[in-house]
Design a protein around this motif. Structure first.
Motif, PDB file in Angstrom:
ATOM      1  N   GLY A  72     112.648  22.696 112.309  1.00 32.83           N
ATOM      2  CA  GLY A  72     111.631  23.500 112.963  1.00 32.83           C
ATOM      3  C   GLY A  72     110.933  22.830 114.123  1.00 32.83           C
ATOM      4  N   MET A  73     111.364  21.610 114.460  1.00 33.53           N
ATOM      5  CA  MET A  73     110.731  20.885 115.554  1.00 33.53           C
ATOM      6  C   MET A  73     111.512  21.120 116.852  1.00 33.53           C
ATOM      7  N   VAL A  74     110.834  21.573 117.897  1.00 36.98           N
ATOM      8  CA  VAL A  74     111.497  21.811 119.176  1.00 36.98           C
ATOM      9  C   VAL A  74     111.291  20.649 120.142  1.00 36.98           C
ATOM     10  N   TYR A  75     110.447  19.697 119.754  1.00 40.71           N
ATOM     11  CA  TYR A  75     110.181  18.528 120.584  1.00 40.71           C
ATOM     12  C   TYR A  75     110.045  17.312 119.678  1.00 40.71           C
ATOM     13  N   ALA A  76     110.541  16.173 120.140  1.00 39.81           N
ATOM     14  CA  ALA A  76     110.352  14.916 119.401  1.00 39.81           C
ATOM     15  C   ALA A  76     110.535  13.757 120.369  1.00 39.81           C
ATOM     16  N   SER A  77     109.854  12.655 120.087  1.00 41.67           N
ATOM     17  CA  SER A  77     110.010  11.455 120.912  1.00 41.67           C
ATOM     18  C   SER A  77     109.699  10.229 120.071  1.00 41.67           C
ATOM     19  N   PHE A  78     110.231   9.081 120.508  1.00 44.48           N
ATOM     20  CA  PHE A  78     109.915   7.807 119.881  1.00 44.48           C
ATOM     21  C   PHE A  78     108.610   7.305 120.492  1.00 44.48           C
ATOM     22  N   ARG A  79     107.669   6.879 119.618  1.00 49.64           N
ATOM     23  CA  ARG A  79     106.361   6.438 120.089  1.00 49.64           C
ATOM     24  C   ARG A  79     106.160   4.957 119.800  1.00 49.64           C
ATOM     25  N   ASP A  80     105.065   4.631 119.109  1.00 49.80           N
ATOM     26  CA  ASP A  80     104.713   3.230 118.852  1.00 49.80           C
ATOM     27  C   ASP A  80     105.806   2.518 118.054  1.00 49.80           C
ATOM     28  N   VAL A  85     110.306  -0.979 112.996  1.00 53.84           N
ATOM     29  CA  VAL A  85     110.042   0.425 112.663  1.00 53.84           C
ATOM     30  C   VAL A  85     109.408   1.109 113.864  1.00 53.84           C
ATOM     31  N   VAL A  86     109.719   2.390 114.015  1.00 56.46           N
ATOM     32  CA  VAL A  86     109.274   3.160 115.173  1.00 56.46           C
ATOM     33  C   VAL A  86     108.634   4.454 114.691  1.00 56.46           C
ATOM     34  N   LEU A  87     107.510   4.784 115.287  1.00 55.88           N
ATOM     35  CA  LEU A  87     106.842   6.038 114.961  1.00 55.88           C
ATOM     36  C   LEU A  87     107.472   7.155 115.779  1.00 55.88           C
ATOM     37  N   VAL A  88     107.908   8.209 115.095  1.00 55.03           N
ATOM     38  CA  VAL A  88     108.499   9.369 115.744  1.00 55.03           C
ATOM     39  C   VAL A  88     107.460  10.484 115.767  1.00 55.03           C
ATOM     40  N   SER A  89     107.220  11.032 116.951  1.00 54.46           N
ATOM     41  CA  SER A  89     106.296  12.159 117.113  1.00 54.46           C
ATOM     42  C   SER A  89     107.111  13.424 117.263  1.00 54.46           C
ATOM     43  N   MET A  90     106.658  14.514 116.636  1.00 56.43           N
ATOM     44  CA  MET A  90     107.410  15.766 116.698  1.00 56.43           C
ATOM     45  C   MET A  90     106.451  16.946 116.744  1.00 56.43           C
ATOM     46  N   SER A  95     100.134  25.521 120.548  1.00 59.40           N
ATOM     47  CA  SER A  95      98.933  24.688 120.475  1.00 59.40           C
ATOM     48  C   SER A  95      98.356  24.573 119.071  1.00 59.40           C
ATOM     49  N   ALA A  96      98.903  25.308 118.106  1.00 57.77           N
ATOM     50  CA  ALA A  96      98.332  25.300 116.757  1.00 57.77           C
ATOM     51  C   ALA A  96      98.487  23.943 116.080  1.00 57.77           C
ATOM     52  N   CYS A  97      99.619  23.266 116.328  1.00 59.96           N
ATOM     53  CA  CYS A  97      99.869  21.959 115.701  1.00 59.96           C
ATOM     54  C   CYS A  97     100.582  21.075 116.709  1.00 59.96           C
ATOM     55  N   PRO A  98      99.814  20.370 117.548  1.00 61.32           N
ATOM     56  CA  PRO A  98     100.421  19.581 118.625  1.00 61.32           C
ATOM     57  C   PRO A  98     101.370  18.482 118.179  1.00 61.32           C
ATOM     58  N   ALA A  99     101.173  17.928 116.972  1.00 61.72           N
ATOM     59  CA  ALA A  99     102.052  16.807 116.598  1.00 61.72           C
ATOM     60  C   ALA A  99     102.043  16.542 115.103  1.00 61.72           C
ATOM     61  N   THR A 119      97.835  15.319 110.700  1.00 60.16           N
ATOM     62  CA  THR A 119      96.761  16.328 110.623  1.00 60.16           C
ATOM     63  C   THR A 119      96.932  17.391 111.697  1.00 60.16           C
ATOM     64  N   CYS A 120      98.040  17.359 112.412  1.00 57.52           N
ATOM     65  CA  CYS A 120      98.328  18.215 113.573  1.00 57.52           C
ATOM     66  C   CYS A 120      97.640  17.707 114.833  1.00 57.52           C
ATOM     67  N   SER A 121      96.985  16.561 114.775  1.00 55.89           N
ATOM     68  CA  SER A 121      96.407  15.958 115.978  1.00 55.89           C
ATOM     69  C   SER A 121      97.444  15.084 116.660  1.00 55.89           C
ATOM     70  N   ASP A 122      97.382  15.044 117.999  1.00 58.19           N
ATOM     71  CA  ASP A 122      98.279  14.153 118.734  1.00 58.19           C
ATOM     72  C   ASP A 122      97.579  12.868 119.165  1.00 58.19           C
ATOM     73  N   LEU A 123      96.395  12.610 118.601  1.00 59.03           N
ATOM     74  CA  LEU A 123      95.627  11.405 118.947  1.00 59.03           C
ATOM     75  C   LEU A 123      95.815  10.348 117.864  1.00 59.03           C
ATOM     76  N   ALA A 124      96.983   9.739 117.843  1.00 64.36           N
ATOM     77  CA  ALA A 124      97.333   8.782 116.791  1.00 64.36           C
ATOM     78  C   ALA A 124      96.941   7.367 117.183  1.00 64.36           C
ATOM     79  N   GLU A 125      96.338   6.637 116.231  1.00 63.66           N
ATOM     80  CA  GLU A 125      96.063   5.215 116.397  1.00 63.66           C
ATOM     81  C   GLU A 125      96.889   4.449 115.365  1.00 63.66           C
ATOM     82  N   VAL A 126      97.685   3.509 115.826  1.00 68.72           N
ATOM     83  CA  VAL A 126      98.592   2.768 114.954  1.00 68.72           C
ATOM     84  C   VAL A 126      98.057   1.363 114.706  1.00 68.72           C
TER      85      VAL A 126
END
Length: 282
Positions: A72-80, A85-90, A95-99, A119-126
């Motif tokens: 169900g994910m139409v977008y994904a990228s490798f992040r931190d 290990v790599v954090l994957v964002s999807m 706009s209901a659930c940015p990430a 939490t559906c927020s795209d403001l992740a702190e690792v």
């Protein structure tokens, strides 16, 4: 299969991080500190090149003969990236659930992807400690503190954290709140008791829900005030909060279709524009 669920093709079961913590506390991590932040669909790893590609209405992650479908994910990228290990964002789009997120372990023989979390927020702190990697995200529930998601290689757990202190308590006055979001003032641990005493906890939750989309706190005559409305419901909600610069009195006004106007505090004398606009709906 529900949105955000990760399907594994040739997926290896989770192993203990007893040995995995070499990646956290050993030489590999020492080389990459601090964590590297990327936003790519292809990265080099100890197991080869990891690739994210669209596959119909899903995204597919492939690495060294293993594949994971991000359902169900139409977008994904490798992040931190922390060690191996790599954090994957999807995201599923809109706009209901940015990430949402998942951790990818890229070590040879240990390739695996955790279940999706967030939490559906795209403001992740690792961050990390000697036992786990941690992703801290804002809560999307008004008035609640952030949520920490911790992965130790065995289990993914989440913990609700306290709302951080604002640094601007009532005894310091309200002038220091210029330019800040009204929701911060309503939820601040130093101020929340005053608001709850004035209007009750249930009504305070209503205020936190309604006064989200709008302006920042600014001076309006002898007040520090701001107004706003509920996301995606600005046609049926409106609210405002104001604190006097002269005597510290608090006024909160809410309007909701089907409920009408509610107001708390002393509204005698000139009022800030946002409060006056809500009261005019009576």
């Amino acid at each position: 299969m529900g949105q955000g669920e990760v399907r594994g093709v040739g997926h290896q079961g989770s192993a203990s991080l007893g040995n995995t913590l070499i990646w956290l506390s050993g030489a590999v991590l020492a080389v990459v500190l601090p964590a590297m932040v990327v936003a790519e669909t292809q990265i080099d790893t100890p197991s080869g090149v990891a690739v994210l590609v669209a596959e119909g209405s899903d995204m597919r992650l492939s690495l060294r003969g293993k594949a994971f479908v991000l359902n169900g994910m139409v977008y994904a990228s490798f992040r931190d990236r922390v060690g191996d290990v790599v954090l994957v964002s999807m995201a599923s789009g809109g706009s209901a659930c940015p990430a949402l997120y998942a951790w990818l372990d890229t070590r040879p023989g240990m390739i695996r992807l955790t279940q999706a979390f967030g939490t559906c927020s795209d403001l992740a702190e690792v961050s990390w400690d000697s036992e786990a990697v941690i992703v801290t995200l804002p809560s999307l529930v008004p008035g609640e503190g952030p949520v920490a998601f911790r992965w130790d290689g065995k289990a993914l757990t989440q913990t609700k954290l306290a709302v951080p202190l604002s640094g601007q308590p009532p005894m310091a006055g309200v002038a220091g709140w210029f330019g800040r979001h009204p929701g911060e003032l309503l939820a601040a641990p130093e101020w929340r008791p005053a608001f709850a005493s004035l209007m009750g906890e249930a009504a305070l939750q209503d205020a936190l829900r309604i006064i989200q989309v709008g302006g920042m706190l600014e001076r309006d005559g002898d007040w520090v005030a701001a107004g706003g409305c509920q996301p995606h419901a600005c046609d049926v909600t409106q609210g405002a909060v104001a604190v006097s610069l002269t005597d510290g009195r608090i006024v909160v006004a809410l309007w909701e279709e089907g409920v009408g106007v509610r107001v708390w505090g002393d509204v005698a004398g000139p009022l800030p524009q946002g409060v006056a606009e809500v009261l005019a709906r009576q």
